[in-house]
Design a protein around this motif. Sequence first.
Motif, PDB file in Angstrom:
ATOM      1  N   ARG A   9       0.857  -1.194   0.000  1.00  0.00           N
ATOM      2  CA  ARG A   9       0.000   0.000   0.000  1.00  0.00           C
ATOM      3  C   ARG A   9       0.889   1.238   0.000  1.00  0.00           C
ATOM      4  N   VAL A  10       0.690   2.109  -0.963  1.00  0.00           N
ATOM      5  CA  VAL A  10       1.534   3.302  -1.032  1.00  0.00           C
ATOM      6  C   VAL A  10       0.706   4.577  -0.822  1.00  0.00           C
ATOM      7  N   TRP A  11      -0.308   4.775  -1.669  1.00  0.00           N
ATOM      8  CA  TRP A  11      -1.086   6.034  -1.594  1.00  0.00           C
ATOM      9  C   TRP A  11      -2.307   5.834  -0.717  1.00  0.00           C
ATOM     10  N   ASP A  12      -2.401   6.603   0.351  1.00  0.00           N
ATOM     11  CA  ASP A  12      -3.566   6.474   1.235  1.00  0.00           C
ATOM     12  C   ASP A  12      -4.800   7.049   0.532  1.00  0.00           C
ATOM     13  N   PRO A  13      -5.995   6.744   1.054  1.00  0.00           N
ATOM     14  CA  PRO A  13      -7.219   7.194   0.353  1.00  0.00           C
ATOM     15  C   PRO A  13      -7.278   8.702   0.164  1.00  0.00           C
ATOM     16  N   LEU A  14      -6.792   9.468   1.134  1.00  0.00           N
ATOM     17  CA  LEU A  14      -6.895  10.931   0.999  1.00  0.00           C
ATOM     18  C   LEU A  14      -5.999  11.462  -0.122  1.00  0.00           C
ATOM     19  N   VAL A  15      -4.811  10.864  -0.306  1.00  0.00           N
ATOM     20  CA  VAL A  15      -3.945  11.282  -1.411  1.00  0.00           C
ATOM     21  C   VAL A  15      -4.650  11.002  -2.742  1.00  0.00           C
ATOM     22  N   ARG A  16      -5.293   9.825  -2.816  1.00  0.00           N
ATOM     23  CA  ARG A  16      -5.954   9.458  -4.082  1.00  0.00           C
ATOM     24  C   ARG A  16      -7.161  10.344  -4.348  1.00  0.00           C
ATOM     25  N   ILE A  17      -7.970  10.601  -3.320  1.00  0.00           N
ATOM     26  CA  ILE A  17      -9.129  11.488  -3.506  1.00  0.00           C
ATOM     27  C   ILE A  17      -8.640  12.883  -3.877  1.00  0.00           C
ATOM     28  N   PHE A  18      -7.584  13.344  -3.170  1.00  0.00           N
ATOM     29  CA  PHE A  18      -6.989  14.644  -3.495  1.00  0.00           C
ATOM     30  C   PHE A  18      -6.620  14.681  -4.973  1.00  0.00           C
ATOM     31  N   HIS A  19      -5.903  13.648  -5.441  1.00  0.00           N
ATOM     32  CA  HIS A  19      -5.408  13.681  -6.816  1.00  0.00           C
ATOM     33  C   HIS A  19      -6.532  13.796  -7.836  1.00  0.00           C
ATOM     34  N   TRP A  57      -1.324  17.767   4.622  1.00  0.00           N
ATOM     35  CA  TRP A  57      -1.166  16.308   4.601  1.00  0.00           C
ATOM     36  C   TRP A  57       0.290  15.925   4.296  1.00  0.00           C
ATOM     37  N   GLY A  58       1.005  16.808   3.633  1.00  0.00           N
ATOM     38  CA  GLY A  58       2.421  16.556   3.365  1.00  0.00           C
ATOM     39  C   GLY A  58       3.262  16.624   4.634  1.00  0.00           C
ATOM     40  N   VAL A  59       2.692  17.210   5.684  1.00  0.00           N
ATOM     41  CA  VAL A  59       3.392  17.294   6.973  1.00  0.00           C
ATOM     42  C   VAL A  59       2.836  16.246   7.946  1.00  0.00           C
ATOM     43  N   LEU A  60       1.504  16.108   7.943  1.00  0.00           N
ATOM     44  CA  LEU A  60       0.849  15.268   8.960  1.00  0.00           C
ATOM     45  C   LEU A  60       0.461  13.885   8.441  1.00  0.00           C
ATOM     46  N   GLY A  61       0.527  13.675   7.141  1.00  0.00           N
ATOM     47  CA  GLY A  61      -0.098  12.503   6.533  1.00  0.00           C
ATOM     48  C   GLY A  61       0.653  11.194   6.723  1.00  0.00           C
ATOM     49  N   THR A  62       0.206  10.187   5.986  1.00  0.00           N
ATOM     50  CA  THR A  62       0.811   8.855   6.075  1.00  0.00           C
ATOM     51  C   THR A  62       2.192   8.869   5.397  1.00  0.00           C
ATOM     52  N   ARG A  63       2.934   7.796   5.582  1.00  0.00           N
ATOM     53  CA  ARG A  63       4.346   7.746   5.197  1.00  0.00           C
ATOM     54  C   ARG A  63       4.655   8.313   3.806  1.00  0.00           C
ATOM     55  N   TYR A  64       4.045   7.765   2.749  1.00  0.00           N
ATOM     56  CA  TYR A  64       4.415   8.172   1.385  1.00  0.00           C
ATOM     57  C   TYR A  64       3.785   9.496   0.968  1.00  0.00           C
ATOM     58  N   THR A  68       8.797  14.982   3.557  1.00  0.00           N
ATOM     59  CA  THR A  68      10.122  14.511   3.997  1.00  0.00           C
ATOM     60  C   THR A  68      10.433  13.125   3.442  1.00  0.00           C
ATOM     61  N   GLN A  69       9.378  12.378   3.045  1.00  0.00           N
ATOM     62  CA  GLN A  69       9.642  11.056   2.469  1.00  0.00           C
ATOM     63  C   GLN A  69      10.131  11.179   1.033  1.00  0.00           C
ATOM     64  N   PHE A  70       9.574  12.150   0.271  1.00  0.00           N
ATOM     65  CA  PHE A  70       9.885  12.135  -1.168  1.00  0.00           C
ATOM     66  C   PHE A  70      10.699  13.317  -1.683  1.00  0.00           C
ATOM     67  N   LEU A  71      10.817  14.399  -0.927  1.00  0.00           N
ATOM     68  CA  LEU A  71      11.658  15.502  -1.415  1.00  0.00           C
ATOM     69  C   LEU A  71      13.119  15.171  -1.142  1.00  0.00           C
ATOM     70  N   ARG A  72      13.936  15.158  -2.201  1.00  0.00           N
ATOM     71  CA  ARG A  72      15.366  14.848  -2.040  1.00  0.00           C
ATOM     72  C   ARG A  72      16.156  16.101  -2.403  1.00  0.00           C
ATOM     73  N   GLY A  73      17.412  16.121  -2.043  1.00  0.00           N
ATOM     74  CA  GLY A  73      18.232  17.290  -2.346  1.00  0.00           C
ATOM     75  C   GLY A  73      18.564  17.389  -3.826  1.00  0.00           C
ATOM     76  N   PRO A  74      19.155  18.527  -4.248  1.00  0.00           N
ATOM     77  CA  PRO A  74      19.523  18.736  -5.661  1.00  0.00           C
ATOM     78  C   PRO A  74      20.482  17.665  -6.176  1.00  0.00           C
ATOM     79  N   ALA A  75      21.433  17.215  -5.331  1.00  0.00           N
ATOM     80  CA  ALA A  75      22.417  16.230  -5.793  1.00  0.00           C
ATOM     81  C   ALA A  75      21.736  14.912  -6.139  1.00  0.00           C
ATOM     82  N   THR A  76      20.854  14.442  -5.249  1.00  0.00           N
ATOM     83  CA  THR A  76      20.145  13.180  -5.505  1.00  0.00           C
ATOM     84  C   THR A  76      19.268  13.310  -6.743  1.00  0.00           C
TER      85      THR A  76
END
Length: 208
Positions: A9-19, A57-64, A68-76
Motif C-alpha cells: 500500500r503506497v497512496w492512502d485514500p486521501l492522497v488518491r481522492i486529493f489527486h 497532509w504533506g506534513v501530517l499525513g501517512t508515510r508516502y 520529507t519522504q519524497f523531497l530529495r536534495g539537488p544532488a540526488t
Amino acid sequence: MATMTDTVRVWDPLVRIFHWALVAAFAIAWLTADELQPLHEIAGYIVAGLIAFRVLWGVLGTRYARFTQFLRGPATTARYLSETLHGREARYIGHNPAGAVMIVAMLLTLSGTAFTGWLIADPARQAFLPDLPPIVASAQADEDEYGERGGEREDAIEELHEVFANLMLLLVALHLGGVAFASLRHRENLARAMVTGSKRAPEPGDVD
Ligand code: HEM
Ligand code: HEM
C-alpha cells in the motif's frame, strides 16, 4: 523473492481522492475560463482548498504522503536524472526525485493561478499591493478592447493569471509524460496505482 501478486500500500485514500478531485477541479476551471465565470471561480477555489489540504497532509499525513519522504536534495535529483538518461535509474516505491520536483512545481503554479484569480475577481482585493513601477505601468497602459485605459495593475494581474494557467498546462503535459515513461520503465501502471493505492512490492535495488 517477490511474486507478481505481492503488493504494498503506497497512496492512502486521501492522497488518491486529493489527486482525482484536483484533476476534475482543474479541468473544470480550465474549461469554464471566460465562459462560465461563477463555475470557474468555484472550481478555482476548490483547487485552492485541495492544495491547502495537500500541504497540511504533506506534513501530517501517512508515510508516502509526507514531503520529507519524497523531497530529495539537488544532488540526488541530478543523479536520478542522469541515471534516467543512461537507463539505469532505481525504482522508487513512493514518488521518485523528479516526480517530487514536479509536484512542488505544480502546487506552486496552481497556488499562483488561484491567488491571481482571487485578486482579479474583485479589484478591491488588490488594494494592499504596491503600485507597479512606471516602466511596467506604461507598458501595460495601452487601451483595452473597450477603449478604456484604466487598471494597469488589473491588466498585469490578469496577464499573470493566464501565464500561470498556461504554465500549468505545460507542467501537466510533462507530468503525464513522466508518469507514462516511469510506468513503461518499471513495467507498472502508475495511473492505476493512483486509483487502487497499491504498487508492486519492493524488490532488491528499489528505493523504499
Ligand atoms: C488523467 C491524467 C492524470 C494521470 C493519469 C495522473 C497520474 C498521476 C500519478 C500516477 C501520480 C503518482 C506519480 C508517482 O507514482 O510518483 C500522480 C501524482 C500527482 N499528480 Fe497526477 N495525473 C493526472 C493528471 C494530473 C493533473 C491534471 C494534475 C494537476 C492539476 C495532477 C497533479 C498531480 C499531483 C499534485 C501529484 C502528487 C500526488 C500527491 O502526492 O499528492 N495530475 N499523478
Ligand atoms: C486554479 C485554477 C484556475 C485556472 C486553471 C484558471 C484559468 C484561467 C484562464 C485560462 C483564464 C483566461 C481566460 C481568457 O481570458 O481566455 C482565466 C481568467 C479568469 N479567471 Fe481564472 N483560473 C483559475 C482560478 C481562478 C480563481 C480562483 C478565480 C477567482 C476566484 C479566477 C477568476 C478569473 C477571472 C476573473 C478571469 C478573467 C476573465 C476575463 O478575462 O474577463 N480564476 N482563468
